[in-house]
Design a protein around this motif. Sequence first.
Motif, PDB file in Angstrom:
ATOM      1  N   PHE A  53      39.407  39.313  27.064  1.00 26.18           N
ATOM      2  CA  PHE A  53      39.968  40.140  28.086  1.00 26.18           C
ATOM      3  C   PHE A  53      41.353  39.628  28.083  1.00 26.18           C
ATOM      4  O   PHE A  53      41.899  38.567  28.255  1.00 26.18           O
ATOM      5  CB  PHE A  53      39.396  39.171  29.325  1.00 26.18           C
ATOM      6  CG  PHE A  53      38.040  39.560  29.567  1.00 26.18           C
ATOM      7  CD1 PHE A  53      37.670  40.489  30.487  1.00 26.18           C
ATOM      8  CD2 PHE A  53      36.970  39.002  28.744  1.00 26.18           C
ATOM      9  CE1 PHE A  53      36.220  40.820  30.649  1.00 26.18           C
ATOM     10  CE2 PHE A  53      35.562  39.153  28.821  1.00 26.18           C
ATOM     11  CZ  PHE A  53      35.209  40.078  29.838  1.00 26.18           C
ATOM     12  N   ARG A  54      42.197  40.793  27.940  1.00 27.07           N
ATOM     13  CA  ARG A  54      43.650  40.454  27.969  1.00 27.07           C
ATOM     14  C   ARG A  54      44.301  41.510  28.967  1.00 27.07           C
ATOM     15  O   ARG A  54      43.942  42.671  29.078  1.00 27.07           O
ATOM     16  CB  ARG A  54      44.233  40.909  26.628  1.00 27.07           C
ATOM     17  CG  ARG A  54      45.671  40.560  26.451  1.00 27.07           C
ATOM     18  CD  ARG A  54      46.257  40.599  24.867  1.00 27.07           C
ATOM     19  NE  ARG A  54      45.788  39.383  24.128  1.00 27.07           N
ATOM     20  CZ  ARG A  54      45.039  39.522  23.152  1.00 27.07           C
ATOM     21  NH1 ARG A  54      44.479  40.419  22.551  1.00 27.07           N
ATOM     22  NH2 ARG A  54      44.714  38.607  22.416  1.00 27.07           N
ATOM     23  N   ASN A  55      45.142  40.805  29.938  1.00 29.31           N
ATOM     24  CA  ASN A  55      45.799  41.646  30.953  1.00 29.31           C
ATOM     25  C   ASN A  55      44.932  42.548  31.614  1.00 29.31           C
ATOM     26  O   ASN A  55      44.947  43.559  32.007  1.00 29.31           O
ATOM     27  CB  ASN A  55      46.669  42.717  30.260  1.00 29.31           C
ATOM     28  CG  ASN A  55      48.038  41.984  29.522  1.00 29.31           C
ATOM     29  OD1 ASN A  55      48.514  41.013  29.862  1.00 29.31           O
ATOM     30  ND2 ASN A  55      48.295  42.407  28.331  1.00 29.31           N
ATOM     31  N   ILE A  56      43.776  41.632  32.278  1.00 24.06           N
ATOM     32  CA  ILE A  56      42.589  42.321  33.077  1.00 24.06           C
ATOM     33  C   ILE A  56      42.716  41.904  34.369  1.00 24.06           C
ATOM     34  O   ILE A  56      42.920  40.649  34.655  1.00 24.06           O
ATOM     35  CB  ILE A  56      41.391  41.871  32.260  1.00 24.06           C
ATOM     36  CG1 ILE A  56      41.177  42.569  31.198  1.00 24.06           C
ATOM     37  CG2 ILE A  56      40.353  42.442  33.543  1.00 24.06           C
ATOM     38  CD1 ILE A  56      41.085  44.089  31.077  1.00 24.06           C
ATOM     39  N   SER A  57      42.508  42.837  35.485  1.00 19.23           N
ATOM     40  CA  SER A  57      42.708  42.483  36.837  1.00 19.23           C
ATOM     41  C   SER A  57      41.266  42.611  37.379  1.00 19.23           C
ATOM     42  O   SER A  57      40.806  43.780  37.384  1.00 19.23           O
ATOM     43  CB  SER A  57      43.716  43.354  37.434  1.00 19.23           C
ATOM     44  OG  SER A  57      43.826  42.957  38.946  1.00 19.23           O
ATOM     45  N   GLU A  74      43.217  36.057  28.583  1.00 15.85           N
ATOM     46  CA  GLU A  74      44.399  35.755  28.600  1.00 15.85           C
ATOM     47  C   GLU A  74      45.422  36.911  29.378  1.00 15.85           C
ATOM     48  O   GLU A  74      45.002  38.082  29.424  1.00 15.85           O
ATOM     49  CB  GLU A  74      45.082  36.148  27.001  1.00 15.85           C
ATOM     50  CG  GLU A  74      46.532  35.660  27.010  1.00 15.85           C
ATOM     51  CD  GLU A  74      46.667  35.766  25.152  1.00 15.85           C
ATOM     52  OE1 GLU A  74      47.301  34.793  24.766  1.00 15.85           O
ATOM     53  OE2 GLU A  74      46.049  36.683  24.434  1.00 15.85           O
ATOM     54  N   ASN A  75      46.374  36.074  30.094  1.00  8.62           N
ATOM     55  CA  ASN A  75      46.999  37.124  31.209  1.00  8.62           C
ATOM     56  C   ASN A  75      46.311  37.885  32.109  1.00  8.62           C
ATOM     57  O   ASN A  75      46.666  39.061  32.328  1.00  8.62           O
ATOM     58  CB  ASN A  75      48.073  38.035  30.366  1.00  8.62           C
ATOM     59  CG  ASN A  75      48.964  36.901  29.424  1.00  8.62           C
ATOM     60  OD1 ASN A  75      49.519  35.997  30.256  1.00  8.62           O
ATOM     61  ND2 ASN A  75      49.385  37.481  28.254  1.00  8.62           N
ATOM     62  N   CYS A  76      45.021  37.073  32.743  1.00  8.00           N
ATOM     63  CA  CYS A  76      44.344  37.890  33.531  1.00  8.00           C
ATOM     64  C   CYS A  76      44.459  37.606  35.083  1.00  8.00           C
ATOM     65  O   CYS A  76      44.935  36.534  35.287  1.00  8.00           O
ATOM     66  CB  CYS A  76      43.024  37.845  33.398  1.00  8.00           C
ATOM     67  SG  CYS A  76      42.317  38.596  31.723  1.00  8.00           S
ATOM     68  N   ASN A  77      43.921  38.450  35.887  1.00  7.27           N
ATOM     69  CA  ASN A  77      44.190  38.017  37.603  1.00  7.27           C
ATOM     70  C   ASN A  77      42.853  38.193  38.200  1.00  7.27           C
ATOM     71  O   ASN A  77      42.218  39.341  38.189  1.00  7.27           O
ATOM     72  CB  ASN A  77      44.928  38.759  38.047  1.00  7.27           C
ATOM     73  CG  ASN A  77      45.253  38.407  39.441  1.00  7.27           C
ATOM     74  OD1 ASN A  77      44.580  37.523  40.002  1.00  7.27           O
ATOM     75  ND2 ASN A  77      46.567  39.025  39.941  1.00  7.27           N
ATOM     76  N   PHE A  78      42.149  36.859  38.222  1.00  9.91           N
ATOM     77  CA  PHE A  78      40.851  37.117  38.963  1.00  9.91           C
ATOM     78  C   PHE A  78      40.856  36.527  40.307  1.00  9.91           C
ATOM     79  O   PHE A  78      39.679  35.812  40.727  1.00  9.91           O
ATOM     80  CB  PHE A  78      39.851  36.246  38.180  1.00  9.91           C
ATOM     81  CG  PHE A  78      39.362  36.574  36.652  1.00  9.91           C
ATOM     82  CD1 PHE A  78      38.376  37.586  36.742  1.00  9.91           C
ATOM     83  CD2 PHE A  78      40.299  36.311  35.761  1.00  9.91           C
ATOM     84  CE1 PHE A  78      38.195  38.246  35.456  1.00  9.91           C
ATOM     85  CE2 PHE A  78      39.950  36.713  34.359  1.00  9.91           C
ATOM     86  CZ  PHE A  78      38.606  37.561  34.287  1.00  9.91           C
ATOM     87  N   SER A  79      42.059  36.631  41.067  1.00  6.73           N
ATOM     88  CA  SER A  79      42.287  35.969  42.275  1.00  6.73           C
ATOM     89  C   SER A  79      41.133  36.470  43.243  1.00  6.73           C
ATOM     90  O   SER A  79      40.945  37.676  43.348  1.00  6.73           O
ATOM     91  CB  SER A  79      43.725  36.343  42.884  1.00  6.73           C
ATOM     92  OG  SER A  79      44.567  35.965  41.927  1.00  6.73           O
ATOM     93  N   ASP A 115      48.126  26.537  31.596  1.00 13.30           N
ATOM     94  CA  ASP A 115      48.943  27.443  32.198  1.00 13.30           C
ATOM     95  C   ASP A 115      48.525  28.207  33.146  1.00 13.30           C
ATOM     96  O   ASP A 115      48.850  29.441  33.064  1.00 13.30           O
ATOM     97  CB  ASP A 115      49.861  28.114  31.163  1.00 13.30           C
ATOM     98  CG  ASP A 115      50.566  27.166  30.428  1.00 13.30           C
ATOM     99  OD1 ASP A 115      51.394  26.171  30.992  1.00 13.30           O
ATOM    100  OD2 ASP A 115      50.750  27.381  29.218  1.00 13.30           O
ATOM    101  N   THR A 116      47.414  27.915  34.014  1.00 18.12           N
ATOM    102  CA  THR A 116      46.667  28.818  34.770  1.00 18.12           C
ATOM    103  C   THR A 116      46.821  28.295  36.502  1.00 18.12           C
ATOM    104  O   THR A 116      46.878  27.230  36.552  1.00 18.12           O
ATOM    105  CB  THR A 116      45.185  28.860  34.494  1.00 18.12           C
ATOM    106  OG1 THR A 116      45.051  29.369  33.426  1.00 18.12           O
ATOM    107  CG2 THR A 116      44.499  29.407  35.536  1.00 18.12           C
ATOM    108  N   ASN A 117      47.214  29.395  37.182  1.00 22.11           N
ATOM    109  CA  ASN A 117      47.249  29.294  38.726  1.00 22.11           C
ATOM    110  C   ASN A 117      45.810  29.223  39.416  1.00 22.11           C
ATOM    111  O   ASN A 117      45.024  30.188  39.452  1.00 22.11           O
ATOM    112  CB  ASN A 117      47.971  30.165  39.423  1.00 22.11           C
ATOM    113  CG  ASN A 117      47.902  30.223  40.812  1.00 22.11           C
ATOM    114  OD1 ASN A 117      47.297  29.456  41.450  1.00 22.11           O
ATOM    115  ND2 ASN A 117      49.132  30.929  41.466  1.00 22.11           N
ATOM    116  N   ALA A 118      45.364  28.057  39.498  1.00 23.43           N
ATOM    117  CA  ALA A 118      43.815  27.841  39.920  1.00 23.43           C
ATOM    118  C   ALA A 118      43.799  27.168  41.218  1.00 23.43           C
ATOM    119  O   ALA A 118      42.957  26.352  41.803  1.00 23.43           O
ATOM    120  CB  ALA A 118      43.245  27.048  39.019  1.00 23.43           C
ATOM    121  N   ASN A 119      45.008  27.496  42.141  1.00 25.94           N
ATOM    122  CA  ASN A 119      45.097  26.803  43.418  1.00 25.94           C
ATOM    123  C   ASN A 119      44.084  27.496  44.233  1.00 25.94           C
ATOM    124  O   ASN A 119      43.572  28.548  44.211  1.00 25.94           O
ATOM    125  CB  ASN A 119      46.220  27.156  44.047  1.00 25.94           C
ATOM    126  CG  ASN A 119      47.636  26.371  43.341  1.00 25.94           C
ATOM    127  OD1 ASN A 119      47.651  25.294  42.705  1.00 25.94           O
ATOM    128  ND2 ASN A 119      48.812  27.180  43.255  1.00 25.94           N
TER     129      ASN A 119
END
Length: 181
Positions: A53-57, A74-79, A115-119
Amino acid sequence: MNILKPQISNIKNSVIMQLRNLKKEDVIKKINFENEEYNSNSLYEIEFENCIFRNISLQNCNLEKVYFKDVLFENCNFSNSEFLECSFIKCEFKNCKISGSNFVENRMFNFSFIDTNANYINLSMSSVENILFKDTGLKNSYFQENKIKNIYFDNADLTQSKFFKTNLKNIDLSNSKIEGI
């Protein structure tokens, strides 16, 4: 530390598929998903094996009983997404954003967050084994009643994170930020 990486070397020239074409009980193998926005949707009882999964929102999505094996994100957004009763085996989130996501009752084995934002993530009641959080933000995250075996924090920011009924014995937090725990 012995975290097994996803086995994805054989799929570099694989087929590219769109998430919107998936349906319940699909089994997806050796497929790339790239440059797609599939926000505010649901995936239910789908298996992904040997995929990228690359550049997936997938923001604000519901993923329930989804199985991931040998998958690179990689470079995904699952917020703010819900991962309910999902399984992650030999998977890696690399340079992703999963802040505010809910990983309740998941199974995670040989899983890396790099290198992931998991806040603000919630890992309550999940079973985790051989997990690495490297250079990852976990501020205000919640770990409740987790079954943990071999979890590693390498330069992770655990500021204000909550560990409730989760055994932290033999977990090294020496190079991570742990204020307000």
